[in-house]
Design a protein around this motif. Structure first.
Motif, mmCIF file in Angstrom:
data_model
loop_
_atom_site.group_PDB
_atom_site.id
_atom_site.type_symbol
_atom_site.label_atom_id
_atom_site.label_comp_id
_atom_site.label_asym_id
_atom_site.label_seq_id
_atom_site.Cartn_x
_atom_site.Cartn_y
_atom_site.Cartn_z
ATOM 1 N N GLN A 1 0.794 -1.226 0.000
ATOM 2 C CA GLN A 1 0.000 0.000 0.000
ATOM 3 C C GLN A 1 0.830 1.281 0.000
ATOM 4 O OE1 GLN A 1 -2.511 -1.707 3.579
ATOM 5 N NE2 GLN A 1 -3.528 0.119 2.807
ATOM 6 N N ILE A 2 2.107 1.157 0.362
ATOM 7 C CA ILE A 2 2.886 2.359 0.684
ATOM 8 C C ILE A 2 3.678 2.850 -0.524
ATOM 9 C CG2 ILE A 2 4.727 3.261 2.147
ATOM 10 C CD1 ILE A 2 3.815 1.204 4.271
ATOM 11 N N ALA A 3 3.450 4.123 -0.880
ATOM 12 C CA ALA A 3 4.188 4.747 -1.979
ATOM 13 C C ALA A 3 5.454 5.442 -1.488
ATOM 14 C CB ALA A 3 3.299 5.751 -2.706
ATOM 15 N N THR A 4 5.394 5.985 -0.266
ATOM 16 C CA THR A 4 6.517 6.748 0.287
ATOM 17 C C THR A 4 6.736 6.365 1.746
ATOM 18 O OG1 THR A 4 5.980 8.625 -1.142
ATOM 19 C CG2 THR A 4 7.448 9.056 0.715
ATOM 20 N N ILE A 5 7.975 6.064 2.096
ATOM 21 C CA ILE A 5 8.346 5.823 3.500
ATOM 22 C C ILE A 5 9.250 6.962 3.946
ATOM 23 C CG2 ILE A 5 9.385 4.254 5.179
ATOM 24 C CD1 ILE A 5 9.196 2.029 3.111
ATOM 25 N N ASN A 6 8.911 7.578 5.062
ATOM 26 C CA ASN A 6 9.783 8.569 5.685
ATOM 27 C C ASN A 6 10.340 7.974 6.980
ATOM 28 O OD1 ASN A 6 9.335 10.747 3.829
ATOM 29 N ND2 ASN A 6 7.308 11.019 4.743
ATOM 30 N N PHE A 7 11.643 7.755 7.029
ATOM 31 C CA PHE A 7 12.303 7.336 8.266
ATOM 32 C C PHE A 7 12.826 8.598 8.947
ATOM 33 C CE2 PHE A 7 12.757 3.452 5.679
ATOM 34 C CZ PHE A 7 12.263 2.504 6.570
ATOM 35 N N LEU A 8 12.293 8.896 10.117
ATOM 36 C CA LEU A 8 12.666 10.111 10.838
ATOM 37 C C LEU A 8 13.426 9.726 12.100
ATOM 38 C CD1 LEU A 8 9.216 11.921 10.495
ATOM 39 C CD2 LEU A 8 11.240 12.218 9.063
ATOM 40 N N ALA A 9 14.625 10.274 12.265
ATOM 41 C CA ALA A 9 15.480 9.901 13.394
ATOM 42 C C ALA A 9 15.226 10.803 14.592
ATOM 43 C CB ALA A 9 16.950 9.983 12.986
ATOM 44 N N TYR A 10 14.976 10.159 15.736
ATOM 45 C CA TYR A 10 14.835 10.858 17.023
ATOM 46 C C TYR A 10 15.745 10.129 18.001
ATOM 47 C CZ TYR A 10 10.411 12.387 14.877
ATOM 48 O OH TYR A 10 9.465 12.893 14.041
ATOM 49 N N ASN A 11 16.768 10.806 18.492
ATOM 50 C CA ASN A 11 17.742 10.090 19.319
ATOM 51 C C ASN A 11 17.359 10.024 20.793
ATOM 52 O OD1 ASN A 11 18.382 12.635 20.286
ATOM 53 N ND2 ASN A 11 20.298 12.796 19.137
ATOM 54 N N HIS A 12 16.160 10.528 21.137
ATOM 55 C CA HIS A 12 15.718 10.434 22.526
ATOM 56 C C HIS A 12 14.353 9.755 22.560
ATOM 57 C CE1 HIS A 12 14.392 11.564 26.574
ATOM 58 N NE2 HIS A 12 15.680 11.729 26.842
ATOM 59 N N PRO A 13 14.146 8.787 23.464
ATOM 60 C CA PRO A 13 12.868 8.058 23.508
ATOM 61 C C PRO A 13 11.647 8.963 23.639
ATOM 62 C CG PRO A 13 14.490 6.976 24.910
ATOM 63 C CD PRO A 13 15.110 8.258 24.450
ATOM 64 N N GLN A 14 11.753 10.028 24.423
ATOM 65 C CA GLN A 14 10.593 10.890 24.645
ATOM 66 C C GLN A 14 10.194 11.642 23.381
ATOM 67 O OE1 GLN A 14 9.011 10.605 27.511
ATOM 68 N NE2 GLN A 14 7.337 11.942 26.834
ATOM 69 N N THR A 15 11.177 12.011 22.564
ATOM 70 C CA THR A 15 10.836 12.725 21.326
ATOM 71 C C THR A 15 10.175 11.784 20.324
ATOM 72 O OG1 THR A 15 13.083 12.390 20.448
ATOM 73 C CG2 THR A 15 12.649 14.458 21.604
ATOM 74 N N ARG A 16 10.559 10.518 20.320
ATOM 75 C CA ARG A 16 9.873 9.543 19.456
ATOM 76 C C ARG A 16 8.429 9.383 19.915
ATOM 77 N NH1 ARG A 16 14.726 6.892 20.085
ATOM 78 N NH2 ARG A 16 13.943 5.324 21.535
ATOM 79 N N LEU A 17 8.248 9.233 21.223
ATOM 80 C CA LEU A 17 6.901 9.088 21.780
ATOM 81 C C LEU A 17 6.032 10.296 21.420
ATOM 82 C CD1 LEU A 17 4.771 7.823 23.722
ATOM 83 C CD2 LEU A 17 5.892 9.087 25.561
ATOM 84 N N GLN A 18 6.564 11.486 21.607
ATOM 85 C CA GLN A 18 5.786 12.686 21.338
ATOM 86 C C GLN A 18 5.423 12.802 19.862
ATOM 87 O OE1 GLN A 18 4.726 14.549 24.010
ATOM 88 N NE2 GLN A 18 3.307 15.313 22.441
ATOM 89 N N ALA A 19 6.342 12.390 18.993
ATOM 90 C CA ALA A 19 6.064 12.434 17.554
ATOM 91 C C ALA A 19 4.899 11.520 17.199
ATOM 92 C CB ALA A 19 7.310 12.053 16.763
ATOM 93 N N LEU A 20 4.818 10.372 17.872
ATOM 94 C CA LEU A 20 3.697 9.460 17.642
ATOM 95 C C LEU A 20 2.397 10.074 18.161
ATOM 96 C CD1 LEU A 20 2.809 6.560 16.698
ATOM 97 C CD2 LEU A 20 3.063 5.886 19.100
ATOM 98 N N LEU A 21 2.444 10.628 19.362
ATOM 99 C CA LEU A 21 1.244 11.224 19.953
ATOM 100 C C LEU A 21 0.752 12.430 19.142
ATOM 101 C CD1 LEU A 21 2.168 11.095 23.766
ATOM 102 C CD2 LEU A 21 0.800 9.460 22.438
ATOM 103 N N ASP A 22 1.694 13.148 18.537
ATOM 104 C CA ASP A 22 1.334 14.322 17.736
ATOM 105 C C ASP A 22 0.850 13.964 16.338
ATOM 106 O OD1 ASP A 22 2.123 15.872 19.860
ATOM 107 O OD2 ASP A 22 4.063 16.422 19.005
ATOM 108 N N GLY A 23 1.038 12.697 15.952
ATOM 109 C CA GLY A 23 0.649 12.286 14.606
ATOM 110 C C GLY A 23 1.700 12.561 13.549
ATOM 111 N N THR A 24 2.918 12.933 13.982
ATOM 112 C CA THR A 24 4.005 13.182 13.032
ATOM 113 C C THR A 24 4.486 11.881 12.404
ATOM 114 O OG1 THR A 24 4.715 15.067 14.367
ATOM 115 C CG2 THR A 24 6.297 14.218 12.763
ATOM 116 N N ILE A 25 4.463 10.796 13.187
ATOM 117 C CA ILE A 25 4.866 9.483 12.687
ATOM 118 C C ILE A 25 3.746 8.477 12.943
ATOM 119 C CG2 ILE A 25 7.355 9.857 12.924
ATOM 120 C CD1 ILE A 25 7.265 8.386 15.594
#
Length: 555
Positions: free
Chosen positions: A261-285
Motif C-alpha cells: 500500500q505504501i508509496a513513500t516511507i519517511n524514516f525520521l530519526a529521534y535520538n531520545h525516547p521521549q521525542t519519538r513518543l511525542q512524535a507518535l502522539l502528535d501524529g508526526t509518525i
C-alpha cells in the motif's frame, strides 16, 4: 510500570512471533517456489508511512554496515537469494526460487527468479550474484579496517587473502538463471546466513559506478562509498532522499513482487525516547521502534498499540583482555560478581525480559540450561579483587550516548547503574561517553583502550552460530579474547548436522565462554514497537526482517 495484565489490553497477541524454536534446515529438501511476479493488475501504492527510528543509518551498503538502523532501510531496497518465513522462521525463496545441496553439504545450486531487474535497469542474473559474492570475498585489508561492520568474516571466517581459512570457496554462474556456491567445508547454517542483509544482491553497475569499495565519502562522521549513499538493489523501494535527520524511500515501480500500500516511507530519526513518543502522539509518525520502560506507561494510557518481539538479542558488558589488569580471570570474575542483573532488568528493560547467563537465547538449539553463573555477590567480588591483586588501576568504561538499540533501551542510565555497582566493590571506573554517531561501534569493536563497554548483539538468523561465532569465534579487538579450544569447537559446530551432537557441542562452548568471562551477558531483552491506530498490522520479526510492503494501513 504497568502490570502484565494491563499490558495485554494493548499488546496485539498475534504480533509476537514464535518462529525461533525452529532449527537450521540446511540439507533439508528445498522449498517449492513461491509466487513469482503477479499477473494481475495490482493497485498502485498511494500511502505515505512515517516511521521513527532511534538513529540515522551509519551507511546504506549492507555489506559494510550492520547496525540496526542501516539494515532497517537496506532491507527495503535490496534483497538476497533467501528470505525468512514470518511464521516458521525457515529460509524461504526470495531472489532464488529453489535450491539443492550436494557434495556432502559443500555445494549449493540455486535456481534464480527470472524477469527481475535492478532498480537501475540492470538485469538480475547469475553473473550479478557472483559479482556480489566475489566482491565480499575480496574485500581488501584497508577496507576491512575502515568498515568493521562487514558480516562476511563473521559468517565465512576469512577473505580471499586467506583462502585456506575461509568457508567460502567460489561462485559459478552455470546459466543466467542458475548459480552454484561452493564451500570449503559443510556449513549447517549456510542458508540461514544468506538471509542476513549483508548478503543482499546489489546491482553490479551501481557497485562499479559508486566505487563501492572506496570509502571516500563522509556523512555524519562516517566514512562510506558513493554507493553507500545511493544503494541499488531489486527491492520494493528505492532511495529518494537522505537528509540530515531523515531518509525517504519511494515505491519501486518495476518491482517483481507485491508492492503493498505504501508509496513513500519517511524514516525520521529521534535520538531520545521521549521525542519519538511525542512524535507518535502528535501524529508526526505512524510508528516507532525501541519502546522504553519509561514510554510504556504513557503509551498504555493513551491507548496506543504496542507490538512486542520475541527476545532475540543479548545485552552484555564487554571486557577487553588486551588491557593488562583484565587478563586476570579473578578480576574478570569480580566484574561479573559485582553486577546485579536483576536490578538492571527491573529498572531499564520491558517486563518479561529474561536474565542472561550465556550468549545463545533460550529458544535457539544449543542453549545450555546449565551454563555456569557466578551470580551477584559484592562481598565475593571484593575478595576476588584482592586475590587478583587489583591495585585500583583505572578502567575506562565506554558507553554510547544519544541512541536506543533493541538490546539497550537507555544506555546512559544502564551505564550509570553499572558504574555504581562496580565502584561499590572497589573498581576504579572512568566514564568514556561516546556519541553513537561518532563511531561508537568502531571504537569498542577495534583494538583500543576500552577496558569495559556496553553493547549487545541482535541475532539475524535462527542458529547458535549467529551468536557465538561472530563474538567469540576468533580473537577480535572488542574482547581481546584468546581461547584456541573454543575457536576450534565453534568452527567444528558450524559443520555438524542438526541434532544432539551439535547441540551438546554448543552447550560445551557456552559453558566454556561463561567460565572464562570474556564478557558478562546481562539480559535477553524484549524489544517493542509503538504504532498509531492507522496501522492495522505490522510485520514484527524477532530477527528484524521487517519489509514495509507487508504493513497494512486503514483505508
Amino acid at each position: 510500570m504497568p502490570s502484565s495484565t494491563s499490558r495485554r489490553t494493548v499488546i496485539k497477541a498475534g504480533a509476537v512471533l514464535m518462529a525461533l524454536g525452529v532449527t537450521s534446515c540446511t540439507g533439508m529438501p528445498a522449498p517449492s517456489p513461491t509466487s513469482g511476479p503477479s499477473t494481475s493488475t495490482p493497485t498502485e501504492p498511494e500511502a505515505t508511512f512515517s516511521f521513527g527510528t532511534a538513529a540515522q543509518p551509519l551507511g546504506l551498503d549492507p555489506a559494510l554496515s550492520n547496525d540496526v538502523e542501516s539494515q532497517r532501510i537496506t532491507r527495503q531496497i535490496l534483497e538476497g537469494l533467501v528470505g525468512v518465513d514470518q511464521t516458521t522462521g525457515k529460509p524461504t525463496p526470495l531472489l532464488a526460487t529453489e535450491w539443492s545441496d550436494s557434495n556432502e553439504g559443500r555445494t549449493y545450486t540455486f535456481k534464480l527468479r527470472t524477469g527481475v531487474t535492478f532498480q537501475d535497469g540492470t538485469p538480475f542474473n547469475a553473473d550479478a550474484v557472483c559479482t556480489n559474492f566475489n566482491r565480499w570475498f575480496a574485500f581488501p585489508p584497508e577496507l576491512r579496517k575502515q568498515a568493521p561492520g562487514s558480516s562476511f568474516k563473521g559468517v565465512f571466517k576469512a577473505y580471499s587473502d586467506e583462502p585456506g581459512l575461509s568457508i567460502f570457496k567460489s561462485c559459478t554462474a552455470l546459466a543466467p538463471d542458475t548459480v552454484q556456491i561452493d564451500l570449503t567445508q559443510r556449513f549447517t547454517a549456510f542458508l540461514q546466513a544468506l538471509t542476513l542483509p549483508a548478503f543482499a544482491i546489489a546491482s553490479p553497475a551501481a557497485l562499479a559506478a559508486g566505487r563501492a569499495d572506496i570509502l571516500d565519502q563522509n556523512r555524519g562522521g562516517q566514512a562510506m562509498s558513493a554507493f553507500a549513499t545511493n544503494p541499488v538493489g531489486t527491492g520494493p523501494f528505492t532511495l529518494a532522499a537522505w537528509g540530515t535527520d531523515n531518509v525517504t524511500l519511494a515505491s519501486n515501480k518495476t518491482y517483481w513482487g507485491d508492492r503493498g500500500q505504501i508509496a513513500t516511507i519517511n524514516f525520521l530519526a529521534y535520538n531520545h525516547p521521549q521525542t519519538r513518543l511525542q512524535a507518535l502522539l502528535d501524529g508526526t509518525i505512524d510508528g516507532y521502534d525501541a519502546v522504553t520502560v519509561g514510554n510504556f506507561d504513557q503509551l498504555v494510557k493513551r491507548g496506543k498499540q504496542i507490538v512486542q518481539r520475541d527476545p532475540f538479542s543479548v545485552m552484555y558488558v564487554g571486557l577487553n583482555q588486551d588491557i593488562p589488569v583484565l587478563q586476570n580471570q579473578k578480576i574478570r570474575q569480580a566484574v561479573e560478581l559485582a553486577i546485579d542483573k536483576e536490578t538492571l532488568i527491573r529498572k531499564f528493560f520491558i517486563d518479561n525480559t529474561a536474565k542472561a547467563t550465556q550468549f545463545v537465547p533460550p529458544k535457539i538449539s544449543g542453549f545450555n540450561n546449565e551454563a555456569p553463573e557466578l551470580g551477584h555477590d559484592p562481598a565475593k567480588a571484593k575478595d576476588y579483587l584482592k586475590e587478583g591483586g587489583y591495585a585500583g588501576e583505572e578502567l575506562k568504561f565506554y558507553y554510547p550516548m544519544n541512541v536506543t538499540r533493541p538490546y539497550l533501551p537507555t544506555p546512559e542510565k544502564v551505564y550509570a547503574e553499572l558504574s555504581r555497582q562496580l565502584t561499590a566493590v572497589g573498581f576504579n571506573i572512568k566514564p568514556v561517553p561516546v556519541d553513537w554517531s561518532d563511531g561508537y561501534l568502531q571504537k569498542v569493536q577495534s583494538t583500543g583502550d576500552h577496558a569495559l563497554h556496553i553493547l549487545g548483539w541482535n541475532g539475524s538468523y535462527s542458529d547458535a552460530d549467529n551468536f557465538v561465532g561472530p563474538l567469540f569465534g576468533e580473537k577480535n579487538g572488542e574482547f581481546g579474547y584468546q581461547d584456541p579450544q573454543v575457536f576450534s569447537k565453534i568452527n567444528r559446530a558450524r559443520g555438524l548436522p542438526d541434532g544432539k551432537e551439535r547441540d551438546e557441542l554448543y552447550h560445551t562452548i557456552n559453558a566454556q565462554i561463561a567460565a572464562t568471562v570474556p564478557a558478562v551477558p546481562i539480559a535477553f531483552p524484549i524489544s517493542a514497537l509503538a504504532l498509531s491506530d492507522r496501522v492495522l498490522s505490522y510485520p514484527a520479526s524477532p530477527v528484524l526482517n521487517e519489509v514495509f510492503t507487508k504493513v497494512q494501513l486503514k483505508p
